[in-house]
Write a protein that holds these residues in place. Structure first.
Motif, PDB file in Angstrom:
ATOM      1  N   ASN A   6     107.120  13.012  76.732  1.00 53.94           N
ATOM      2  CA  ASN A   6     105.944  13.176  76.307  1.00 53.94           C
ATOM      3  C   ASN A   6     106.057  11.160  77.057  1.00 53.94           C
ATOM      4  O   ASN A   6     105.362  10.631  76.560  1.00 53.94           O
ATOM      5  CB  ASN A   6     106.011  12.590  74.804  1.00 53.94           C
ATOM      6  CG  ASN A   6     107.695  11.869  74.808  1.00 53.94           C
ATOM      7  OD1 ASN A   6     108.387  12.298  75.415  1.00 53.94           O
ATOM      8  ND2 ASN A   6     107.865  11.153  73.776  1.00 53.94           N
ATOM      9  N   LYS A  17     106.698   4.049  78.129  1.00 56.77           N
ATOM     10  CA  LYS A  17     105.943   5.275  76.995  1.00 56.77           C
ATOM     11  C   LYS A  17     105.007   4.106  76.109  1.00 56.77           C
ATOM     12  O   LYS A  17     105.243   3.225  76.251  1.00 56.77           O
ATOM     13  CB  LYS A  17     107.136   5.291  75.481  1.00 56.77           C
ATOM     14  CG  LYS A  17     106.860   5.860  74.361  1.00 56.77           C
ATOM     15  CD  LYS A  17     108.000   5.972  73.627  1.00 56.77           C
ATOM     16  CE  LYS A  17     108.009   6.328  71.888  1.00 56.77           C
ATOM     17  NZ  LYS A  17     108.846   6.585  70.842  1.00 56.77           N
ATOM     18  N   ASP A  19     102.295   3.258  73.247  1.00 57.37           N
ATOM     19  CA  ASP A  19     102.006   2.678  72.033  1.00 57.37           C
ATOM     20  C   ASP A  19     101.142   1.869  71.351  1.00 57.37           C
ATOM     21  O   ASP A  19     101.299   0.528  71.723  1.00 57.37           O
ATOM     22  CB  ASP A  19     103.609   2.850  70.638  1.00 57.37           C
ATOM     23  CG  ASP A  19     103.326   2.748  69.627  1.00 57.37           C
ATOM     24  OD1 ASP A  19     102.038   3.451  68.977  1.00 57.37           O
ATOM     25  OD2 ASP A  19     104.042   2.084  68.837  1.00 57.37           O
ATOM     26  N   GLY A  20      99.521   2.689  71.579  1.00 56.35           N
ATOM     27  CA  GLY A  20      98.603   1.257  71.774  1.00 56.35           C
ATOM     28  C   GLY A  20      98.018   0.780  72.756  1.00 56.35           C
ATOM     29  O   GLY A  20      98.156   1.166  73.665  1.00 56.35           O
ATOM     30  N   THR A  24     106.467   0.446  76.791  1.00 58.43           N
ATOM     31  CA  THR A  24     108.196  -0.062  76.623  1.00 58.43           C
ATOM     32  C   THR A  24     108.429   0.860  78.055  1.00 58.43           C
ATOM     33  O   THR A  24     108.246   2.111  78.516  1.00 58.43           O
ATOM     34  CB  THR A  24     108.674   0.791  75.914  1.00 58.43           C
ATOM     35  OG1 THR A  24     107.944   0.812  74.513  1.00 58.43           O
ATOM     36  CG2 THR A  24     110.521   0.607  75.571  1.00 58.43           C
ATOM     37  N   LYS A 102     109.299  -4.072  76.729  1.00 57.85           N
ATOM     38  CA  LYS A 102     107.473  -3.677  76.518  1.00 57.85           C
ATOM     39  C   LYS A 102     106.792  -4.738  77.116  1.00 57.85           C
ATOM     40  O   LYS A 102     107.145  -5.744  77.498  1.00 57.85           O
ATOM     41  CB  LYS A 102     108.116  -4.152  75.241  1.00 57.85           C
ATOM     42  CG  LYS A 102     108.741  -3.486  74.050  1.00 57.85           C
ATOM     43  CD  LYS A 102     108.756  -3.011  72.560  1.00 57.85           C
ATOM     44  CE  LYS A 102     110.163  -2.441  72.160  1.00 57.85           C
ATOM     45  NZ  LYS A 102     109.320  -1.125  71.807  1.00 57.85           N
TER      46      LYS A 102
END
Length: 124
Positions: A6, A17, A19-20, A24, A102
């Motif tokens: 993922n 990673k 997210d929107g 990260t 992040k």
């Protein structure tokens, strides 16, 4: 060696990673294994806007120091403060508690230029 399906990866062994609009970022299981025991994570770029592939900080291990590179352009919005007192989290849980920063992405399309798990495994 753990290469989660993922996530996205760089040739420099960072993982991402998404997210929107937030990415990260950490280093891969392979990278932490190659570095050995991590003793310090140095990120002085929190709040700064950096270009893709620019150094965002460094990881110090017992025998070496390695730069951490931005996988995408954007603003470093958060540093994982847990790493200040427990840098070994990068060794113990590189894809979880060992995340490093992040980033609020300035060009989310750059994610498409990153490697998927299969392509990353092929370069190892």
């Amino acid at each position: 060696m753990n290469v989660p399906e993922n996530l996205k990866f760089t040739k420099d062994h960072e993982w991402v990673k998404v997210d929107g609009n937030i990415a990260t970022v950490g280093i891969t299981d392979y990278a932490q294994g190659e570095l050995g025991e991590i003793v310090f994570v140095d990120v002085q770029t929190e709040g700064e806007t950096l270009d893709k592939e620019e150094s965002l900080g460094a990881i110090e291990a017992v025998k070496t120091v390695a730069d951490i590179f931005m996988p995408v352009s954007g603003t470093v919005t958060e540093f994982n403060k847990e790493l200040e007192g427990a840098p070994q989290l990068v060794n113990q849980d590189p894809y979880g508690k060992g995340w490093i920063v992040k980033v609020e992405m300035s060009n989310p399309a750059e994610v498409e230029e990153l490697l998927d798990a299969e392509a990353y495994k092929a370069i190892l």
